[in-house]
Scaffold this motif. Structure first.
Motif, PDB file in Angstrom:
ATOM      1  N   LEU A   1      34.368  44.390  45.264  1.00 53.62           N
ATOM      2  CA  LEU A   1      35.322  43.368  44.812  1.00 53.62           C
ATOM      3  C   LEU A   1      36.553  43.378  45.975  1.00 53.62           C
ATOM      4  O   LEU A   1      37.039  44.255  46.464  1.00 53.62           O
TER       5      LEU A   1
ATOM      6  N   LYS B   1      39.939  41.137  46.812  1.00 63.27           N
ATOM      7  CA  LYS B   1      40.809  40.088  46.185  1.00 63.27           C
ATOM      8  C   LYS B   1      41.738  39.501  47.134  1.00 63.27           C
ATOM      9  O   LYS B   1      41.742  39.778  48.241  1.00 63.27           O
TER      10      LYS B   1
ATOM     11  N   SER C   1      38.489  35.462  45.021  1.00 70.36           N
ATOM     12  CA  SER C   1      38.107  36.644  45.008  1.00 70.36           C
ATOM     13  C   SER C   1      36.807  36.591  45.385  1.00 70.36           C
ATOM     14  O   SER C   1      36.067  35.781  45.076  1.00 70.36           O
TER      15      SER C   1
ATOM     16  N   GLU D   1      40.408  34.340  41.156  1.00 63.82           N
ATOM     17  CA  GLU D   1      41.070  35.715  40.992  1.00 63.82           C
ATOM     18  C   GLU D   1      41.201  36.117  39.914  1.00 63.82           C
ATOM     19  O   GLU D   1      40.866  37.414  39.430  1.00 63.82           O
TER      20      GLU D   1
ATOM     21  N   ALA E   1      37.980  37.819  38.340  1.00 59.12           N
ATOM     22  CA  ALA E   1      37.343  38.734  39.229  1.00 59.12           C
ATOM     23  C   ALA E   1      37.057  39.954  38.397  1.00 59.12           C
ATOM     24  O   ALA E   1      35.831  40.510  38.498  1.00 59.12           O
TER      25      ALA E   1
END
Length: 391
Positions: free
Chosen positions: A259, A261, A329, A375, A378
């Motif tokens: 991930l 961000k 993200s 986001e 995410a």
């Protein structure tokens, strides 16, 4: 007898208690009959007295422009302090040790201050100390130019130092010690039950590291692959085996869910297909040089907030509509290169759709797929993908 390079990060050398854990790993390797080279980062993080960011803040206080050579000289001090402290800890146990700066360790770099690359290492200075029976404690993250100016290596610099030193010294193994017991399928802070992986290939690890996994820097893994050097990522604070990174792939179909961000993106749309030359122009201003999307008439690129003007000018040149997307993200799923990208993508697309998660754009690569999402969805995306493949 073998040669082991051990790297310890900032959290590992931060306190007296953690340094004792570091000492235990060093002495254990030495007692087993190995030559040992230790690479250390600066102590702690911003706010801690000798952390790199704390040192930089000393220069920023005056508010003017900072000379990059001066900043590198100051930043190198954090690792040098760590090296001196750890060498003293070792000697207090009756084991001979030698603290060395990157300069003294023979590390030659480019002159890109703040983000230099190692171009060569003379192994003799370290080898001479090893022949004397000493544990060498080298300051990570730094080297010197051909003009004898001190440079730093940028993010992941101590990881890179350890691996490249291992390569030039023909080490049997590099151990990267951190505050987690290896490399997990995904960030345990997002998925607490995420399993740690016994082994990963270089390419699997690079794909994970380049897309948000922060346990080891991709530059270090690429160096390990170049030297065909095995690297074990493990915890300073326990005796777990950790994750072995080498030529052999993991046993998992899906080995990583990474991930990234807080990214910004730009979406370009028009009624006609973008030509190959136009796509190259879009790629040239992208942060990661990647074009996301399933349509040749709608392209999404990652673009920093500060480069909107460039993005807008290119839209005018291409006669395209552009919209800027904030608070995005990127979720990347890494898998074996023998697996069908389309099959993985179809399944993940269905998983995200089932969770009502909107995918802004996506991209298939040889051994991973990336998805740009909002986001606030995410972590939900990561959890849903993990649950689907590992429950």
């Amino acid at each position: 007898m073998g040669l082991i390079v051990q790297k310890f990060g900032g959290t590992s050398v931060k306190s007296a208690e953690s340094r004792k854990a570091v000492l235990n790993h060093i002495l254990k390797a030495k007692a087993a009959g190995n030559d040992v080279v230790v690479v250390v980062s600066a102590m702690g993080r911003r706010g801690d007295p000798y952390a790199t960011d704390t040192l930089i803040d000393l220069l920023r206080e005056q508010g003017g422009k900072i000379n990059p050579k001066t900043q590198d000289l100051l930043m190198s001090c954090g690792e040098i302090i760590s090296a001196c402290v750890m060498a003293t800890y070792i000697e207090a146990q009756g084991v001979k040790a030698e603290a060395m700066t990157g300069f003294q360790a023979g590390i030659l770099t480019t002159d890109d201050f703040g983000n230099a690359d190692i171009v060569n290492i003379d192994p003799e200075p370290i080898q001479a100390k090893l022949r004397e029976g000493k544990v060498v404690v080298a300051a990570g993250f730094q080297g010197r130019t051909r003009n004898n100016e001190i440079t730093t290596l940028g993010r992941g610099g101590s990881d890179t130092t350890a691996v490249v030193l291992g390569g030039y010294l023909k080490a049997d193994l590099v151990e990267i010690y951190t505050d987690v017991p290896g490399i997990a399928v995904t960030d345990p802070r997002v998925v607490p039950e995420a399993q740690f992986i016994p082994k990963l290939s270089y390419d699997e690890t690079i794909a994970m590291a380049e897309n948000g996994a922060k346990v080891i820097h991709p530059r270090a893994v690429k160096a390990a692959k170049e030297f065909n050097l095995q690297v074990r990522v493990k915890s300073t604070f326990d005796e777990s085996e950790g994750t072995l990174v080498g030529p052999e792939a993991s046993d998992l179909t899906i080995c990583g869910i990474s991930l990234t961000k807080d990214i910004a993106a730009a979406k370009y749309e028009r009624g006609a297909d973008f030509t190959e030359a136009e796509l190259i122009k879009l790629q040239s201003i992208s942060n990661d040089k990647t074009l996301y999307g399933d349509s040749s008439r709608q392209i999404v690129i990652l673009l920093d907030e500060g480069r909107k003007d460039i993005g807008m000018s290119l839209a005018d040149e291409l006669k395209a509509q552009v919209s800027f997307l904030e608070n995005m993200s990127k979720v990347t799923v890494v898998y074996k290169d023998t697996v069908s990208s389309k099959e993985v993508d179809d399944r993940i697309t269905a998983i995200l759709a089932g969770e009502d998660i909107s995918v802004v754009a996506k991209k298939q690569f040889e051994n991973c797929c990336s998805y740009i999402v909002e986001e606030d969805t995410a972590k939900k995306s990561v959890k849903a993908i993990y649950k689907a493949f590992f429950k």
